[in-house]
Design an enzyme around this catalytic site. Structure first.
Site, PDB file in Angstrom:
ATOM      1  N   ASP A  15       0.893  -0.973   0.002  1.00 46.01           N
ATOM      2  CA  ASP A  15      -0.235  -0.154   0.408  1.00 46.01           C
ATOM      3  C   ASP A  15       0.997   0.974  -0.099  1.00 46.01           C
ATOM      4  O   ASP A  15       1.898   1.252   0.037  1.00 46.01           O
ATOM      5  CB  ASP A  15      -0.739  -0.280   1.633  1.00 46.01           C
ATOM      6  CG  ASP A  15      -1.198   1.295   1.451  1.00 46.01           C
ATOM      7  OD1 ASP A  15      -2.134   2.097   0.843  1.00 46.01           O
ATOM      8  OD2 ASP A  15      -1.331   2.109   2.606  1.00 46.01           O
ATOM      9  N   ASP A  17      -0.121   5.185   0.626  1.00 43.02           N
ATOM     10  CA  ASP A  17      -0.300   6.000   1.712  1.00 43.02           C
ATOM     11  C   ASP A  17      -0.515   5.831   2.760  1.00 43.02           C
ATOM     12  O   ASP A  17      -0.704   4.507   3.217  1.00 43.02           O
ATOM     13  CB  ASP A  17      -1.997   7.060   1.458  1.00 43.02           C
ATOM     14  CG  ASP A  17      -1.666   7.684   0.708  1.00 43.02           C
ATOM     15  OD1 ASP A  17      -0.924   8.904   0.471  1.00 43.02           O
ATOM     16  OD2 ASP A  17      -2.082   7.125  -0.938  1.00 43.02           O
ATOM     17  N   GLY A 290      10.578  16.783  32.837  1.00 44.91           N
ATOM     18  CA  GLY A 290       8.951  16.323  31.913  1.00 44.91           C
ATOM     19  C   GLY A 290       8.033  15.363  33.592  1.00 44.91           C
ATOM     20  O   GLY A 290       7.882  16.163  34.244  1.00 44.91           O
ATOM     21  N   GLU A 359      13.430  10.372  25.125  1.00 45.25           N
ATOM     22  CA  GLU A 359      14.469  10.853  26.338  1.00 45.25           C
ATOM     23  C   GLU A 359      15.286  10.269  26.932  1.00 45.25           C
ATOM     24  O   GLU A 359      15.466   8.411  26.948  1.00 45.25           O
ATOM     25  CB  GLU A 359      13.282   9.593  27.406  1.00 45.25           C
ATOM     26  CG  GLU A 359      11.844  10.129  27.372  1.00 45.25           C
ATOM     27  CD  GLU A 359      10.943  10.324  28.170  1.00 45.25           C
ATOM     28  OE1 GLU A 359      11.958   9.794  29.756  1.00 45.25           O
ATOM     29  OE2 GLU A 359       9.622  10.466  28.604  1.00 45.25           O
ATOM     30  N   LEU A 362      22.261   9.782  29.644  1.00 42.63           N
ATOM     31  CA  LEU A 362      23.137   9.374  29.514  1.00 42.63           C
ATOM     32  C   LEU A 362      24.128   8.259  30.295  1.00 42.63           C
ATOM     33  O   LEU A 362      23.778   8.371  31.321  1.00 42.63           O
ATOM     34  CB  LEU A 362      23.472  11.110  29.901  1.00 42.63           C
ATOM     35  CG  LEU A 362      23.340  12.234  29.297  1.00 42.63           C
ATOM     36  CD1 LEU A 362      22.338  12.297  27.951  1.00 42.63           C
ATOM     37  CD2 LEU A 362      23.929  13.438  29.103  1.00 42.63           C
ATOM     38  N   TYR A 371      18.840  20.658  33.684  1.00 43.23           N
ATOM     39  CA  TYR A 371      17.616  21.285  33.420  1.00 43.23           C
ATOM     40  C   TYR A 371      17.747  22.670  32.771  1.00 43.23           C
ATOM     41  O   TYR A 371      18.908  23.380  33.401  1.00 43.23           O
ATOM     42  CB  TYR A 371      16.493  21.337  34.056  1.00 43.23           C
ATOM     43  CG  TYR A 371      15.583  20.195  35.071  1.00 43.23           C
ATOM     44  CD1 TYR A 371      15.315  19.177  33.913  1.00 43.23           C
ATOM     45  CD2 TYR A 371      16.105  19.958  36.243  1.00 43.23           C
ATOM     46  CE1 TYR A 371      14.602  18.897  34.172  1.00 43.23           C
ATOM     47  CE2 TYR A 371      15.519  18.368  36.640  1.00 43.23           C
ATOM     48  CZ  TYR A 371      14.391  17.908  35.474  1.00 43.23           C
ATOM     49  OH  TYR A 371      13.958  17.246  35.659  1.00 43.23           O
ATOM     50  N   ARG A 384      15.579  -1.573  19.610  1.00 44.16           N
ATOM     51  CA  ARG A 384      13.733  -2.445  19.286  1.00 44.16           C
ATOM     52  C   ARG A 384      12.791  -1.073  19.485  1.00 44.16           C
ATOM     53  O   ARG A 384      12.538   0.032  19.438  1.00 44.16           O
ATOM     54  CB  ARG A 384      13.947  -3.319  20.316  1.00 44.16           C
ATOM     55  CG  ARG A 384      13.863  -2.345  21.859  1.00 44.16           C
ATOM     56  CD  ARG A 384      13.937  -3.075  22.952  1.00 44.16           C
ATOM     57  NE  ARG A 384      14.318  -2.216  23.811  1.00 44.16           N
ATOM     58  CZ  ARG A 384      12.978  -1.805  24.672  1.00 44.16           C
ATOM     59  NH1 ARG A 384      11.638  -1.961  24.555  1.00 44.16           N
ATOM     60  NH2 ARG A 384      12.823  -0.738  25.784  1.00 44.16           N
ATOM     61  N   PHE A 389       5.228  -3.698  29.699  1.00 41.96           N
ATOM     62  CA  PHE A 389       5.682  -4.912  30.432  1.00 41.96           C
ATOM     63  C   PHE A 389       4.739  -5.112  31.363  1.00 41.96           C
ATOM     64  O   PHE A 389       3.764  -3.847  32.090  1.00 41.96           O
ATOM     65  CB  PHE A 389       7.121  -4.497  30.887  1.00 41.96           C
ATOM     66  CG  PHE A 389       8.262  -3.912  30.213  1.00 41.96           C
ATOM     67  CD1 PHE A 389       8.668  -5.223  29.672  1.00 41.96           C
ATOM     68  CD2 PHE A 389       8.625  -2.711  29.678  1.00 41.96           C
ATOM     69  CE1 PHE A 389      10.234  -4.957  28.560  1.00 41.96           C
ATOM     70  CE2 PHE A 389       9.519  -2.392  28.329  1.00 41.96           C
ATOM     71  CZ  PHE A 389       9.824  -3.698  28.118  1.00 41.96           C
TER      72      PHE A 389
HETATM   73  P1  ADP Z   1      12.311  14.534  34.470  1.00 42.01           P
HETATM   74  O1  ADP Z   1      10.690  13.760  34.313  1.00 42.01           O
HETATM   75  O2  ADP Z   1      11.362  15.781  34.403  1.00 42.01           O
HETATM   76  O3  ADP Z   1      12.767  14.428  32.780  1.00 42.01           O
HETATM   77  P2  ADP Z   1      13.465  11.988  35.563  1.00 42.01           P
HETATM   78  O4  ADP Z   1      13.255  11.601  36.645  1.00 42.01           O
HETATM   79  O5  ADP Z   1      13.695  11.203  33.471  1.00 42.01           O
HETATM   80  O6  ADP Z   1      13.211  13.957  35.390  1.00 42.01           O
HETATM   81  O7  ADP Z   1      14.948  12.959  35.535  1.00 42.01           O
HETATM   82  C1  ADP Z   1      15.672  13.814  34.512  1.00 42.01           C
HETATM   83  C2  ADP Z   1      17.245  14.470  35.188  1.00 42.01           C
HETATM   84  O8  ADP Z   1      17.748  14.101  35.575  1.00 42.01           O
HETATM   85  C3  ADP Z   1      17.134  15.103  33.565  1.00 42.01           C
HETATM   86  O9  ADP Z   1      16.756  16.701  33.277  1.00 42.01           O
HETATM   87  C4  ADP Z   1      19.375  16.020  34.168  1.00 42.01           C
HETATM   88  O10 ADP Z   1      18.464  17.760  34.516  1.00 42.01           O
HETATM   89  C5  ADP Z   1      18.803  15.153  35.385  1.00 42.01           C
HETATM   90  N1  ADP Z   1      19.972  13.909  35.395  1.00 42.01           N
HETATM   91  C6  ADP Z   1      20.376  13.728  36.572  1.00 42.01           C
HETATM   92  N2  ADP Z   1      22.049  12.670  35.364  1.00 42.01           N
HETATM   93  C7  ADP Z   1      21.230  12.654  34.516  1.00 42.01           C
HETATM   94  C8  ADP Z   1      21.470  11.168  33.351  1.00 42.01           C
HETATM   95  N3  ADP Z   1      22.834   9.826  33.980  1.00 42.01           N
HETATM   96  N4  ADP Z   1      20.879  11.233  32.292  1.00 42.01           N
HETATM   97  C9  ADP Z   1      19.817  12.374  31.845  1.00 42.01           C
HETATM   98  N5  ADP Z   1      19.642  12.555  32.895  1.00 42.01           N
HETATM   99  C10 ADP Z   1      20.200  13.231  33.790  1.00 42.01           C
HETATM  100  N1  RBF Z   2       9.079   2.483  28.308  1.00 42.30           N
HETATM  101  C1  RBF Z   2       7.953   1.898  27.977  1.00 42.30           C
HETATM  102  O1  RBF Z   2       6.570   2.091  27.769  1.00 42.30           O
HETATM  103  N2  RBF Z   2       8.540   0.833  26.979  1.00 42.30           N
HETATM  104  C2  RBF Z   2       9.847   0.786  26.135  1.00 42.30           C
HETATM  105  O2  RBF Z   2      10.272  -0.150  26.039  1.00 42.30           O
HETATM  106  C3  RBF Z   2      10.906   1.692  27.404  1.00 42.30           C
HETATM  107  N3  RBF Z   2      12.515   1.417  26.772  1.00 42.30           N
HETATM  108  C4  RBF Z   2      12.969   2.862  26.829  1.00 42.30           C
HETATM  109  C5  RBF Z   2      14.297   2.694  27.178  1.00 42.30           C
HETATM  110  C6  RBF Z   2      14.984   3.082  27.470  1.00 42.30           C
HETATM  111  C7  RBF Z   2      16.547   2.948  27.140  1.00 42.30           C
HETATM  112  C8  RBF Z   2      14.921   4.457  27.839  1.00 42.30           C
HETATM  113  C9  RBF Z   2      15.636   5.173  28.354  1.00 42.30           C
HETATM  114  C10 RBF Z   2      13.324   4.399  28.384  1.00 42.30           C
HETATM  115  C11 RBF Z   2      12.462   3.895  27.838  1.00 42.30           C
HETATM  116  N4  RBF Z   2      11.332   3.837  28.300  1.00 42.30           N
HETATM  117  C12 RBF Z   2      10.269   2.914  27.968  1.00 42.30           C
HETATM  118  C13 RBF Z   2      10.158   4.988  29.054  1.00 42.30           C
HETATM  119  C14 RBF Z   2      10.812   5.586  30.344  1.00 42.30           C
HETATM  120  O3  RBF Z   2       9.282   4.967  30.001  1.00 42.30           O
HETATM  121  C15 RBF Z   2      10.272   6.849  30.506  1.00 42.30           C
HETATM  122  O4  RBF Z   2      11.973   7.190  29.979  1.00 42.30           O
HETATM  123  C16 RBF Z   2      10.408   6.733  31.869  1.00 42.30           C
HETATM  124  O5  RBF Z   2       8.818   7.016  32.046  1.00 42.30           O
HETATM  125  C17 RBF Z   2      10.387   8.662  32.599  1.00 42.30           C
HETATM  126  O6  RBF Z   2       9.550   9.136  32.075  1.00 42.30           O
HETATM  127 MG    MG Z   3      13.010  12.419  32.047  1.00 47.60          MG
END
Ligand code: ADP
Ligand code: RBF
Ligand code: MG
Length: 429
Positions: A15, A17, A290, A359, A362, A371, A384, A389
């Site tokens: 297909d 579109d 987030g 997301e 690091l 932030y 993947r 889950f």
């Molecule tokens: P949010 O929902 O606001 O993204 P998280 O719980 O995901 O909250 O935390 C994300 C924040 O944590 C990032 O914005 C960053 O400032 C900080 N942070 C600290 N260590 C790490 C890391 N190893 N990878 C990504 N973010 C990190």
């Molecule tokens: N969320 C899912 O619902 N399903 C996934 O398969 C999934 N895989 C992820 C893989 C990686 C490497 C990372 C960093 C996040 C993944 N998450 C997944 C997202 C996760 O739900 C999200 O980072 C948290 O909800 C924080 O907002």
């Molecule tokens: Mg986050």
């Protein structure tokens, strides 16, 4: 037709579109804006929802169904609605992107000499217009119209008496590929809509669906032989076709089959794997807030980027899990170097998010959060599809495994092509 074992697919029918090119968002927008001005009592949400359900049919049939669903008989006739929407849909000069993974799939099948046909509900004239869109001109020097050169047969909606969900267009495609009716089961059809799936199955073909409808509507694809999240996830060997050769295995990370994984090929898989992207993608923006669940619930912080300004770029990627590199290029953490990162770009099905998020986790420790600082991510490889889950522990375990895939692939230097991004690694670190 290729000689092959019985029950193994020998040709592929696509297909267009929503399966190979991403026209759906453009069409929806035209439909919503047209109907909104005609009937104030229906909400945008309702129009969008109904428009989704009508996908896959020929334009007039889709318009008839849409008028019925939204009770538009008092304001407009189907043919008139079609004309009005059509005025907004002059494809000329519009950017219609390829669906993620479409060109990889077409290139591979072409190289393996698998006969291919296009079976689109679009009319020949409309098809020609769409092929003049600017979608593919820039990246790889190919023109949108080159997409047609992959096909041994092209069948359009105006060449049949009845459109999908009627099987006629698939019969025509088979005829043009030289496949006998009794061999229909050896044609593999790719479809994105329930109407298209019904048509393919009534024709007796084998059909895989890559839904363009929202997850809530996935039940509508029950008739398909297999449902995939994107074209990146297809296992051609499950259908007796040649196996993709571009996945790379990470021999230190063992593969464990997920619950509900129906694929045959995964029964023999031993290791985790990844797929280098044809074109790496750079995503840059300030780190936004987030839901805070990453660190709190999972112990895995993710430095979210805003999807809105990056929409065009991330639409080139299938929703899923990727890895690559990250650097912080403004703020307190500027010049802390290059960090490996594994990220999800999608809807996080476990949390059932309504909006896409980016997301990146690091893969190193930071003492403080960052932030609002500018984060630049270089997306290099696909790991993947996103999945759901049964427990949060399983989600955490899977994310940690994704991190190991990233670490191993980069430790062993398995990702080729980083040289051409030298500037990215040298600037600002
Ligand atoms: P949010 O929902 O606001 O993204 P998280 O719980 O995901 O909250 O935390 C994300 C924040 O944590 C990032 O914005 C960053 O400032 C900080 N942070 C600290 N260590 C790490 C890391 N190893 N990878 C990504 N973010 C990190
Ligand atoms: N969320 C899912 O619902 N399903 C996934 O398969 C999934 N895989 C992820 C893989 C990686 C490497 C990372 C960093 C996040 C993944 N998450 C997944 C997202 C996760 O739900 C999200 O980072 C948290 O909800 C924080 O907002
Ligand atoms: Mg986050």
């Amino acid at each position: 037709m290729r000689e092959n074992d019985e029950n193994e697919c020998c040709c592929v029918i696509f297909d267009l579109d929503g399966t190979l090119i991403n026209t759906e968002a453009i069409v929806d927008e035209a439909v919503v804006s047209t109907i909104k001005t005609m009937k104030k009592s229906v909400s945008e949400r309702e129009i969008f929802d109904a428009a989704e359900d009508c996908r896959g049919q020929r334009p007039l049939e889709a318009s008839v169904e849409l008028c019925e669903k939204l009770s538009l008989h008092d304001v407009v006739k189907p043919a008139e609605l079609l004309t009005k929407c059509g005025e907004k849909l002059q494809w000329d000069g519009i950017d219609i992107p390829d669906m993620p993974g479409a060109v990889r799939l077409l290139e591979f099948l072409k190289r393996k000499k698998v006969p291919m046909a296009l079976a689109t509900s679009t009319s020949r004239k409309e098809l020609e217009k769409k092929m003049k869109s600017t979608g593919r001109t820039s990246d790889d020097g190919k023109h949108r119209g080159d997409l047609l050169s992959y096909f041994d047969a092209i069948c359009c909606g105006d060449e049949v008496a009845k459109g999908k969900p009627d099987p006629e267009i698939f019969h025509l495609a088979m005829e043009r590929l030289g496949v006998k009716r009794e061999d229909a089961g050896r044609c593999l059809v790719f479809e994105d809509t329930p109407h298209g799936v019904s048509a393919a199955k009534s024709a007796g073909c084998c059909c895989v669906a890559v839904p363009s409808l929202r997850r809530e509507k996935f039940d509508m694809y029950k008739g398909a032989d297999r449902v995939y999240h994107s074209l990146m996830d297809i296992e051609l060997e499950d259908f007796g076709l040649p196996k993709f050769e571009d996945w790379k295995e990470v021999k230190t990370v063992e593969f464990v089959k997920e619950d509900g994984d129906a694929s045959l090929s995964s029964q023999t898989r031993k290791y985790e794997r990844f797929l280098k992207l044809d074109a790496f993608l750079e995503l840059t923006g300030p780190v936004i807030r987030g839901f805070g669940r990453g660190s709190k619930m999972l112990g895995i912080p993710t430095a979210n980027l805003d999807v809105v300004p990056l929409k065009q770029q991330i639409d080139k990627l299938a929703p899923g899990i990727y890895f690559g590199f990250a650097k912080i290029s403004s703020g307190k953490h500027k010049s802390t170097g290059i960090h490996r990162t594994v990220m999800s770009i999608g809807y996080n099905p476990f949390f059932n998010d309504k909006r896409k998020s980016i997301e990146p986790w690091l893969l190193r420790e930071f003492e403080e959060d960052f932030y609002d600082e500018t984060l630049s991510v270089l997306v290099c490889a696909y790991v993947r599809a996103e999945c759901n889950f049964t427990t949060v522990e399983n989600l955490i375990e899977r994310i940690r495994k994704d991190a190991r895939v990233c670490e191993e692939a980069l430790d062993l230097d398995l990702v080729e092509g980083l040289d051409s991004w030298k500037h990215w690694f040298e600037d600002d670190v």
